[in-house]
Design a protein around this motif. Sequence first.
Motif, PDB file in Angstrom:
ATOM      1  N   ARG A 514       4.930  -4.103 -12.124  1.00  0.00           N
ATOM      2  CA  ARG A 514       3.723  -3.677 -11.380  1.00  0.00           C
ATOM      3  C   ARG A 514       3.649  -4.388 -10.032  1.00  0.00           C
ATOM      4  N   THR A 515       4.002  -5.663 -10.025  1.00  0.00           N
ATOM      5  CA  THR A 515       4.013  -6.409  -8.762  1.00  0.00           C
ATOM      6  C   THR A 515       5.076  -5.843  -7.816  1.00  0.00           C
ATOM      7  N   LEU A 516       6.247  -5.516  -8.379  1.00  0.00           N
ATOM      8  CA  LEU A 516       7.312  -4.944  -7.559  1.00  0.00           C
ATOM      9  C   LEU A 516       6.918  -3.588  -6.970  1.00  0.00           C
ATOM     10  N   VAL A 517       6.193  -2.775  -7.749  1.00  0.00           N
ATOM     11  CA  VAL A 517       5.737  -1.487  -7.235  1.00  0.00           C
ATOM     12  C   VAL A 517       4.803  -1.693  -6.049  1.00  0.00           C
ATOM     13  N   ALA A 518       3.918  -2.677  -6.160  1.00  0.00           N
ATOM     14  CA  ALA A 518       3.017  -2.960  -5.041  1.00  0.00           C
ATOM     15  C   ALA A 518       3.813  -3.347  -3.794  1.00  0.00           C
ATOM     16  N   GLU A 519       4.865  -4.166  -3.967  1.00  0.00           N
ATOM     17  CA  GLU A 519       5.702  -4.554  -2.827  1.00  0.00           C
ATOM     18  C   GLU A 519       6.442  -3.343  -2.260  1.00  0.00           C
ATOM     19  N   ALA A 520       6.971  -2.500  -3.143  1.00  0.00           N
ATOM     20  CA  ALA A 520       7.718  -1.320  -2.691  1.00  0.00           C
ATOM     21  C   ALA A 520       6.810  -0.353  -1.942  1.00  0.00           C
ATOM     22  N   LEU A 521       5.608  -0.146  -2.460  1.00  0.00           N
ATOM     23  CA  LEU A 521       4.673   0.760  -1.778  1.00  0.00           C
ATOM     24  C   LEU A 521       4.244   0.191  -0.433  1.00  0.00           C
ATOM     25  N   ALA A 522       4.156  -1.129  -0.342  1.00  0.00           N
ATOM     26  CA  ALA A 522       3.836  -1.738   0.952  1.00  0.00           C
ATOM     27  C   ALA A 522       4.946  -1.460   1.964  1.00  0.00           C
ATOM     28  N   ILE A 523       6.197  -1.475   1.517  1.00  0.00           N
ATOM     29  CA  ILE A 523       7.318  -1.131   2.397  1.00  0.00           C
ATOM     30  C   ILE A 523       7.193   0.315   2.873  1.00  0.00           C
ATOM     31  N   VAL A 524       6.867   1.221   1.943  1.00  0.00           N
ATOM     32  CA  VAL A 524       6.715   2.632   2.310  1.00  0.00           C
ATOM     33  C   VAL A 524       5.527   2.805   3.252  1.00  0.00           C
ATOM     34  N   ASP A 525       4.440   2.074   2.997  1.00  0.00           N
ATOM     35  CA  ASP A 525       3.269   2.133   3.892  1.00  0.00           C
ATOM     36  C   ASP A 525       3.643   1.717   5.306  1.00  0.00           C
ATOM     37  N   ALA A 526       4.441   0.654   5.406  1.00  0.00           N
ATOM     38  CA  ALA A 526       4.821   0.171   6.732  1.00  0.00           C
ATOM     39  C   ALA A 526       5.730   1.158   7.446  1.00  0.00           C
ATOM     40  N   TRP A 527       6.546   1.851   6.675  1.00  0.00           N
ATOM     41  CA  TRP A 527       7.470   2.834   7.250  1.00  0.00           C
ATOM     42  C   TRP A 527       6.755   4.121   7.623  1.00  0.00           C
ATOM     43  N   ARG A 528       6.045   4.710   6.680  1.00  0.00           N
ATOM     44  CA  ARG A 528       5.425   6.025   6.862  1.00  0.00           C
ATOM     45  C   ARG A 528       4.093   6.062   6.116  1.00  0.00           C
ATOM     46  N   PRO A 529       2.995   5.682   6.719  1.00  0.00           N
ATOM     47  CA  PRO A 529       1.711   5.706   6.008  1.00  0.00           C
ATOM     48  C   PRO A 529       1.354   7.085   5.444  1.00  0.00           C
ATOM     49  N   ALA A 530       1.689   8.140   6.167  1.00  0.00           N
ATOM     50  CA  ALA A 530       1.351   9.489   5.692  1.00  0.00           C
ATOM     51  C   ALA A 530       2.147   9.828   4.431  1.00  0.00           C
ATOM     52  N   LEU A 531       3.414   9.418   4.399  1.00  0.00           N
ATOM     53  CA  LEU A 531       4.231   9.684   3.213  1.00  0.00           C
ATOM     54  C   LEU A 531       3.698   8.890   2.019  1.00  0.00           C
ATOM     55  N   ALA A 532       3.342   7.634   2.247  1.00  0.00           N
ATOM     56  CA  ALA A 532       2.803   6.817   1.158  1.00  0.00           C
ATOM     57  C   ALA A 532       1.515   7.429   0.609  1.00  0.00           C
ATOM     58  N   ALA A 533       0.673   7.952   1.504  1.00  0.00           N
ATOM     59  CA  ALA A 533      -0.576   8.579   1.061  1.00  0.00           C
ATOM     60  C   ALA A 533      -0.286   9.845   0.258  1.00  0.00           C
ATOM     61  N   GLU A 534       0.684  10.646   0.718  1.00  0.00           N
ATOM     62  CA  GLU A 534       1.035  11.864  -0.007  1.00  0.00           C
ATOM     63  C   GLU A 534       1.621  11.535  -1.372  1.00  0.00           C
ATOM     64  N   LEU A 535       2.434  10.501  -1.444  1.00  0.00           N
ATOM     65  CA  LEU A 535       2.996  10.066  -2.725  1.00  0.00           C
ATOM     66  C   LEU A 535       1.877   9.736  -3.707  1.00  0.00           C
ATOM     67  N   ARG A 536       0.886   8.955  -3.255  1.00  0.00           N
ATOM     68  CA  ARG A 536      -0.206   8.560  -4.153  1.00  0.00           C
ATOM     69  C   ARG A 536      -1.058   9.753  -4.570  1.00  0.00           C
ATOM     70  N   THR A 537      -1.065  10.802  -3.743  1.00  0.00           N
ATOM     71  CA  THR A 537      -1.873  11.985  -4.065  1.00  0.00           C
ATOM     72  C   THR A 537      -1.210  12.857  -5.124  1.00  0.00           C
ATOM     73  N   ILE A 538       0.074  13.138  -4.955  1.00  0.00           N
ATOM     74  CA  ILE A 538       0.709  14.118  -5.843  1.00  0.00           C
ATOM     75  C   ILE A 538       1.392  13.480  -7.048  1.00  0.00           C
ATOM     76  N   CYS A 539       1.570  12.167  -7.032  1.00  0.00           N
ATOM     77  CA  CYS A 539       2.168  11.468  -8.172  1.00  0.00           C
ATOM     78  C   CYS A 539       1.080  10.712  -8.915  1.00  0.00           C
ATOM     79  N   SER A 540       1.148  10.705 -10.234  1.00  0.00           N
ATOM     80  CA  SER A 540       0.078  10.100 -11.020  1.00  0.00           C
ATOM     81  C   SER A 540       0.529   8.936 -11.873  1.00  0.00           C
ATOM     82  N   ALA A 541       1.831   8.753 -12.061  1.00  0.00           N
ATOM     83  CA  ALA A 541       2.273   7.714 -12.988  1.00  0.00           C
ATOM     84  C   ALA A 541       3.637   7.174 -12.588  1.00  0.00           C
ATOM     85  N   VAL A 542       3.842   5.895 -12.875  1.00  0.00           N
ATOM     86  CA  VAL A 542       5.145   5.250 -12.746  1.00  0.00           C
ATOM     87  C   VAL A 542       5.480   4.632 -14.093  1.00  0.00           C
ATOM     88  N   GLN A 543       6.644   4.969 -14.616  1.00  0.00           N
ATOM     89  CA  GLN A 543       7.115   4.388 -15.872  1.00  0.00           C
ATOM     90  C   GLN A 543       8.402   3.614 -15.614  1.00  0.00           C
TER      91      GLN A 543
END
Length: 700
Positions: A514-543
């Motif tokens: 869970r901590t690693l996912v937060a770090e990975a999403l922060a990387i995506v946020d820094a790269w492409r905030p719009a893509l990170a937002a779209e990911l959080r919208t259309i995806c509901s779960a990480v296993q």
Amino acid sequence: MSAARISSFLVKVASRCNLDCDYCYVYHHADQSWRSMPRLLAEEHRHAFAQRLAEYARSADLRHIAVILHGGEPLLAGSEYIVEFVRLVRAAAPAIDIDFGMQTNGLLLTDAILDRMEAEGIAVSLSIDGPREVQDLHRTTRKGRSSFDRVEAALQRLKRRPSIFAGVIAVIDASVPPRTLLEYFAAHGVPKVDFLLPDSHHDRPPPGRDADSGLYERWMTEAFDVWLDHFPGLRVRTFEALLDVAAGLPSGTDAFGFGDVSLLSVETDGSWHDLDVFKVAGDGATRLIGSVLDTPIEQVASSTAIAAHRRLLTKSGLSERCRACDVVDVCGGGSVPHRFGGGTYDNPTVYCREMKAIVAHVRRRLGESLEPASSLADEFPAFDLDAFEVAETSAAIMSELHAEAIDEDAAGLVKALELAGPLATDQPNAKAVRALARRAGTVAWQRAMRSSRAGRTVHDVDGKPILVDGDYLTSVRSACFENELEIGLNDEWLRKPFGQGIEFEPEDVTAVGRTLVAEALAIVDAWRPALAAELRTICSAVQFVRDPSAHPDKIVSFSDNSVPGAMFVSVTIGSGMIDPYDLADSLVHEYRHQKLYLFERRHPTTQPGALVVSPWREDLRPASGLLHAIFVFVELRRFWEYVRDHGPIRLNNRAVAQLEDTERNLAQAFETLRGSELTKAGRALAELLESRKRRLPLAA
């Protein structure tokens, strides 16, 4: 050509049999080498096989292997012999997940033996042709006596052992009405049936067909109809394979479609052999080089005989008549031994006419059963594809596609709640229904519930039935947070559809994940905030998953449209945790699959057709899989350009190498896709992706 990758081994532990089935390819066809074979696989050969297997698994980075104990009748060796052999092989390769199975005629199967098989986790498949009047047509003792009572007693015993009962194999007698067999096996609730055509070829045609040329054609089409209309809950491997290849998917059987050599056989003298049924073609037809005592598996897998077999499983290895046939992409030339005639395999299968008839029939039935296609099914999208493909300009389009999907899944959920019984009295309100319908696990559950209540058995990917009950929503409603990713949640409907093929990480790894996912999403946020937002919208779960068949240093991720919105990713590599940038790659990878899934719910992208080569996969893929890969790697190319230019120095060389691989693979993939059958929407999307410049076109 590289060596074949062998993942299954058929080991003859006994060369003799206590039945005398008149169609048997071992005892009643051209190869009579069994007469000179030792009765049992000797101790030195058992030890040598175990060592060869362990060596090969290490050198080929195999994590998962299947070993089938065979004969003759393997139980003639005794159950203690079999258990000791299984333990020996497992001890030689303790790090490898080995599935053991045994094919038996059942005559010697007792409860005591099944206790041993169950304790060792040895799956048991039973050879039985049907009820008494069918079984006794061909499967008799050497004195011509009935085998039915003892074999059906074995069937009854196996039914009480669902953890190891793998299913039954039945050879077709076309004089028997198909309903007779389907009713019998359905009444016994067998987990799976594999109907086999009598092993024949052009020099030895199928029995009875000379007197009635349409015998097998009528039997196969009637059997398919009876199964589809009256016994769809009974798993019939042959018919499921036909449906798969007719829909453009891999078949899972060597009777239909193309593939590769993945199995070697071992005779009781320790010698290496090819697919056992090749014995129908002639004396010594299965013989390969060496034995377990002197020849490594890798050398056998690289042999000229295996290379010749592999070529027969490709389109270029088929006869000229087959290559020109309009059903070749489904039939694949048919089973290779059935092509033999005049000393060569350069022929269509001896069942060619039957194959054409059943393929045409299955396609017709599929067409009748599918819902009428939307008027948009083969039309260009009404929205701007250029805007859709890039997250910075796709917000409105994706909001519409996502809302449509939730509407559809919410309607399905309401129907499932009605079917679930007691839960129907506790209907959530409309807002809660939409929040639940956004969840990947809920979508998987409601689809399974509706299938179950319609009389269709729900199976995991291993073919085992899954219990579908109404208690699931009670356990997840309190954990349902609208528009938030559920990370590592212990959700049974995100896990049990995948059987034993995928392992889910325990809680201690999940907590770090869970901590690693937060770090990975922060990387995506820094790269492409719009893509990170779209990911959080259309995806509901990480296993968090681990593939036991893959090398421990391989990073694994996948998506499956049966659980839309779920991203399955690995967070471990070797004995440590994954780099956050690699996890960001996996999340972007699976998000892009989810984005294209939403597009395809409105606009199918490919037509059913031939499987194609993908530069990212070892196995052949449907064209839809290749388009998905291109859609993913166009985006990942942008990500690794960002890592190269703005990421940590330690990843610079890695990013450069990743980009070189991606460029090369995309060029090959686009060339293949240009020759594939795509819809108008699919073709337009493919052309757009190919025309993209290396740099990301950002919105102003």
